[in-house]
Design an enzyme around this catalytic site. Structure first.
Site, PDB file in Angstrom:
ATOM      1  N   VAL A 127     -34.125 -63.934 -12.228  1.00 51.70           N
ATOM      2  CA  VAL A 127     -33.203 -62.810 -12.116  1.00 51.70           C
ATOM      3  C   VAL A 127     -32.965 -62.560 -10.630  1.00 51.70           C
ATOM      4  CG1 VAL A 127     -32.864 -60.339 -12.554  1.00 51.70           C
ATOM      5  CG2 VAL A 127     -33.959 -61.773 -14.291  1.00 51.70           C
TER       6      VAL A 127
ATOM      7  N   GLU B 299     -38.497 -73.354 -19.275  1.00 57.46           N
ATOM      8  CA  GLU B 299     -38.755 -74.045 -18.009  1.00 57.46           C
ATOM      9  C   GLU B 299     -38.579 -73.102 -16.827  1.00 57.46           C
ATOM     10  OE1 GLU B 299     -39.662 -77.041 -15.270  1.00 57.46           O
ATOM     11  OE2 GLU B 299     -39.939 -77.039 -17.434  1.00 57.46           O
TER      12      GLU B 299
ATOM     13  N   ASN C  78     -48.426 -65.600  -8.873  1.00 58.94           N
ATOM     14  CA  ASN C  78     -47.280 -64.732  -9.177  1.00 58.94           C
ATOM     15  C   ASN C  78     -47.705 -63.594 -10.112  1.00 58.94           C
ATOM     16  OD1 ASN C  78     -44.792 -63.594  -9.604  1.00 58.94           O
ATOM     17  ND2 ASN C  78     -43.766 -65.520 -10.101  1.00 58.94           N
TER      18      ASN C  78
ATOM     19  N   GLY D  78     -34.186 -54.583 -16.591  1.00 63.67           N
ATOM     20  CA  GLY D  78     -34.402 -55.086 -17.942  1.00 63.67           C
ATOM     21  C   GLY D  78     -33.763 -56.429 -18.219  1.00 63.67           C
ATOM     22  N   ILE D  79     -33.238 -57.086 -17.192  1.00 62.31           N
ATOM     23  CA  ILE D  79     -32.542 -58.364 -17.390  1.00 62.31           C
ATOM     24  C   ILE D  79     -33.520 -59.467 -17.776  1.00 62.31           C
ATOM     25  CG2 ILE D  79     -31.100 -60.116 -16.276  1.00 62.31           C
ATOM     26  CD1 ILE D  79     -29.978 -57.724 -14.536  1.00 62.31           C
TER      27      ILE D  79
ATOM     28  N   TYR E 141     -45.200 -60.831 -18.214  1.00 63.39           N
ATOM     29  CA  TYR E 141     -45.365 -61.624 -19.429  1.00 63.39           C
ATOM     30  C   TYR E 141     -46.439 -61.026 -20.337  1.00 63.39           C
ATOM     31  CZ  TYR E 141     -42.607 -65.172 -16.966  1.00 63.39           C
ATOM     32  OH  TYR E 141     -41.619 -65.834 -16.300  1.00 63.39           O
TER      33      TYR E 141
ATOM     34  N   TYR F 116     -38.189 -68.729  -3.930  1.00 60.52           N
ATOM     35  CA  TYR F 116     -39.157 -67.687  -4.274  1.00 60.52           C
ATOM     36  C   TYR F 116     -40.535 -68.290  -4.545  1.00 60.52           C
ATOM     37  CZ  TYR F 116     -41.596 -64.109  -6.955  1.00 60.52           C
ATOM     38  OH  TYR F 116     -42.535 -63.218  -7.406  1.00 60.52           O
TER      39      TYR F 116
END
Length: 168
Positions: A94, A90, A131, A102-103, A138, A32
Site C-alpha cells: 500500500v 507473494e 517487519n 484500511g486498504i 497479520y 521498503y
C-alpha cells in the site's frame, strides 16, 4: 469492479494496462524491504508472466479516491495434505501516504474471500522477520506464524546447477 465499504476505495483484478503501475509498486515494495538490488522485473516480463498465454499469477489493484493505492499479487499452490488448492500471497503493498485507511486489510480480506470462493484450503504468505508492523497487522487478522518452517530457495546459477544435476 468490487466496491468495498471504505469510502472511495475500489478493488479490481488487474489488466495488462496496469503493468506500469504494478512495476512501480514492486519497486516501491523492494525499496521498503531493502531489496531494490534484487528487482530485475520489467514491464515486458510482467506483461508476459501475468497476462501472456500462460499467466503464472494474478493481481488485485486497489484504487483510493481515483488514485492507484496498492496491490496484492498472488498465485495458486496445492496442499497434498488437504487435497485442495491453496492461495499464496507473494506481495502486498500500500502506498505509504495512504496507509492506515484500511486498504491493506481490504486487499488481504478480499484475497481470503476469493480463496474461499475458489475452494482453497488455505491462504499463506511470508513476512520479513524485522517487519514488526506487518507481523502485528497479520496477527491482528488471525494469521498464525509458522515458526517450525523455513523457506528454502535456489535462484540464478544455483538453480541452473541444480537442474544440471538431473541425470536425464
Amino acid at each position: 469492479m468490487i466496491e468495498t465499504t471504505i469510502e472511495g476505495l475500489s478493488l479490481r483484478l488487474a489488466t495488462a494496462n496496469d503493468v506500469p503501475q504494478i512495476l512501480q509498486f514492486i519497486q516501491a515494495l523492494a525499496e521498503y524491504e531493502k531489496l531494490s538490488d534484487q528487482v530485475v522485473a520489467t514491464e515486458e516480463k510482467l506483461r508476459a508472466t501475468l497476462f501472456g498465454a500462460q499467466p503464472f499469477a494474478e493481481v488485485v489493484m486497489a484504487d483510493y479516491q481515483g488514485k492507484a493505492a496498492g496491490f496484492a499479487l498472488f498465485f495458486h499452490n496445492y496442499s497434498t495434505f488437504l487435497a485442495k488448492p491453496g492461495m499464496y500471497l507473494e506481495d502486498l503493498f500500500v502506498d505509504p501516504n495512504l496507509r492506515g485507511k484500511g486498504i491493506g486489510k481490504a486487499l488481504i480480506t478480499f484475497l481470503a474471500k476469493l480463496a474461499v470462493e475458489r475452494d482453497c484450503g488455505r491462504l499463506e504468505w511470508s513476512v520479513l522477520d524485522w517487519n514488526q508492523p506487518a507481523i502485528d497487522f497479520y496477527q491482528s487478522l488471525g494469521a498464525v506464524m509458522l515458526h517450525d518452517w523455513r523457506i528454502n530457495r535456489v535462484t540464478g546459477d544455483t538453480l541452473t546447477n541444480m537442474a544440471e544435476m538431473f541425470p536425464g
